[in-house]
Design a protein around this motif. Structure first.
Motif, PDB file in Angstrom:
ATOM      1  N   ARG A  73       0.802  -1.155   0.196  1.00 56.84           N
ATOM      2  CA  ARG A  73      -0.023   0.007  -0.030  1.00 56.84           C
ATOM      3  C   ARG A  73       0.929   1.350  -0.014  1.00 56.84           C
ATOM      4  N   THR A  74       0.324   2.187  -0.408  1.00 54.30           N
ATOM      5  CA  THR A  74       1.046   3.913  -0.516  1.00 54.30           C
ATOM      6  C   THR A  74       0.249   4.543   0.370  1.00 54.30           C
ATOM      7  N   ASP A  75       1.085   5.079   1.416  1.00 51.00           N
ATOM      8  CA  ASP A  75       0.480   6.016   2.449  1.00 51.00           C
ATOM      9  C   ASP A  75       0.021   7.290   1.754  1.00 51.00           C
ATOM     10  N   GLU A  76      -0.341   8.478   2.579  1.00 46.49           N
ATOM     11  CA  GLU A  76      -0.647   9.881   2.090  1.00 46.49           C
ATOM     12  C   GLU A  76       0.594  10.340   1.562  1.00 46.49           C
ATOM     13  N   LEU A  77       1.821  10.221   2.118  1.00 46.00           N
ATOM     14  CA  LEU A  77       3.187  10.887   1.753  1.00 46.00           C
ATOM     15  C   LEU A  77       3.663  10.324   0.369  1.00 46.00           C
ATOM     16  N   GLY A  78       2.992   9.258  -0.129  1.00 45.80           N
ATOM     17  CA  GLY A  78       3.474   8.365  -1.253  1.00 45.80           C
ATOM     18  C   GLY A  78       4.512   7.580  -0.706  1.00 45.80           C
ATOM     19  N   THR A  79       4.580   7.152   0.316  1.00 42.90           N
ATOM     20  CA  THR A  79       5.761   6.083   0.697  1.00 42.90           C
ATOM     21  C   THR A  79       4.979   4.563   0.523  1.00 42.90           C
ATOM     22  N   ASP A  80       5.610   3.557  -0.035  1.00 44.22           N
ATOM     23  CA  ASP A  80       5.164   2.398  -0.006  1.00 44.22           C
ATOM     24  C   ASP A  80       5.360   1.566   1.381  1.00 44.22           C
ATOM     25  N   GLU A  81       4.691   0.773   1.599  1.00 45.86           N
ATOM     26  CA  GLU A  81       4.724   0.011   2.878  1.00 45.86           C
ATOM     27  C   GLU A  81       3.947  -1.318   2.766  1.00 45.86           C
ATOM     28  N   PRO A  82       4.365  -2.355   3.726  1.00 45.87           N
ATOM     29  CA  PRO A  82       3.797  -3.696   3.598  1.00 45.87           C
ATOM     30  C   PRO A  82       2.321  -3.512   3.828  1.00 45.87           C
ATOM     31  N   MET A  83       1.427  -4.327   3.319  1.00 41.12           N
ATOM     32  CA  MET A  83       0.099  -4.411   3.509  1.00 41.12           C
ATOM     33  C   MET A  83      -0.498  -5.108   4.690  1.00 41.12           C
ATOM     34  N   SER A  84      -0.975  -4.620   5.594  1.00 44.05           N
ATOM     35  CA  SER A  84      -1.848  -5.551   6.572  1.00 44.05           C
ATOM     36  C   SER A  84      -2.903  -6.326   5.918  1.00 44.05           C
ATOM     37  N   LEU A  85      -2.735  -7.832   6.226  1.00 40.44           N
ATOM     38  CA  LEU A  85      -3.575  -8.686   5.698  1.00 40.44           C
ATOM     39  C   LEU A  85      -4.236  -9.578   6.902  1.00 40.44           C
TER      40      LEU A  85
END
Length: 256
Positions: A73-85
């Motif tokens: 997923r990509t946060d509001e600042l445009g940083t990619d991060e792992p997705m919570s599943l």
């Protein structure tokens, strides 16, 4: 002596870091969350379908000739991060559904990505993930092909000031008071839908009507004020028009 102290300090530091890692736990998804119960609609209208609700979304993605799928997923600042599943499941082409406690179906975190290991190279993988309670849904494209986003109940797109859909070239349909947005082929991301609720139109229309009435009343008020001021000026003779003949004595003597 100094070397012994330095070695002892490094040993204590390593033990402390190991203890912190043990205390905080692994960055990999929680196995209990992955094995949680979940119900999915496998008869999806596209290769990739997202069923969006207020606080979470469900993804059902068809896979072909691949033993894993990378999501993030990509946060509001445009940083990619792992997705919570949670509630990770896989459906075989014959209709058999297995959960994450089955062999060869799991998820691991690798840097800013979550890697899903699939039990077979063809089928459908599904998972649930939390989302902010906002009137906007955005997600990267994980595989090429048709995409669909099913909006929450009474959510709509179509009015430019209140909604936005990207990429373009999409179509919509409504069933059971839920709008579905479809793309025939989405090869570039992210897929973004900013929507409004039907009640927002009533609120927006009411505010617009109040502003319109206020504008009309204000315009009439200032018009009456201007007319009143003009009448007062005429009463005291400031705006009385004079006839030019009253002050015209004709040409100077000798020129008459």
């Amino acid at each position: 002596m100094n070397r012994r102290l330095l070695a002892a300090g490094l040993l204590v530091l390593l033990v402390g870091l190991a203890g912190c890692a043990s205390f905080l736990g692994s960055d990999d998804p929680d196995p209990e969350e992955l094995e949680a119960d979940g119900e999915y609609d496998w008869e999806t209208p596209a290769n990739t379908t997202y069923n969006v609700s207020r606080s979470q979304f469900q993804a059902v993605i068809a896979v072909e000739n691949q033993s894993n799928l990378v999501v993030y997923r990509t946060d509001e600042l445009g940083t990619d991060e792992p997705m919570s599943l949670r509630a990770l499941q896989f459906r075989y082409p014959n209709g058999t559904v297995v959960t994450a406690n089955a062999s060869n179906l799991g998820a691991t975190t690798e840097g800013q990505r979550t890697n899903l290991s699939l039990p077979q190279e063809q089928g459908q993988v599904a998972f649930t993930s939390p989302r902010p309670n906002a009137k906007r849904f955005s997600i990267p494209v994980f595989r090429e092909g048709s995409h669909a986003v099913i909006l929450p109940p009474r959510a709509r797109v179509g009015i430019p000031l209140l909604s936005n859909v990207n990429p373009g070239n999409y179509n919509t349909s409504v069933a059971d008071n839920r709008m579905t947005i479809r793309w025939g082929n989405a090869d570039r991301g992210p897929v973004v839908t900013r929507y409004y609720l039907q009640r927002d139109l009533l609120i927006f229309g009411s505010v617009a009507a109040v502003l319109l009435v206020a504008g009309v009343v204000g315009g009439l008020y200032y018009y009456r004020q201007i007319r009143t001021l003009q009448a007062k000026r005429e009463e005291i003779g400031l705006d009385v028009e004079m006839d030019d003949d009253e002050f015209d004595d004709g040409p100077p003597p000798g020129m008459r």
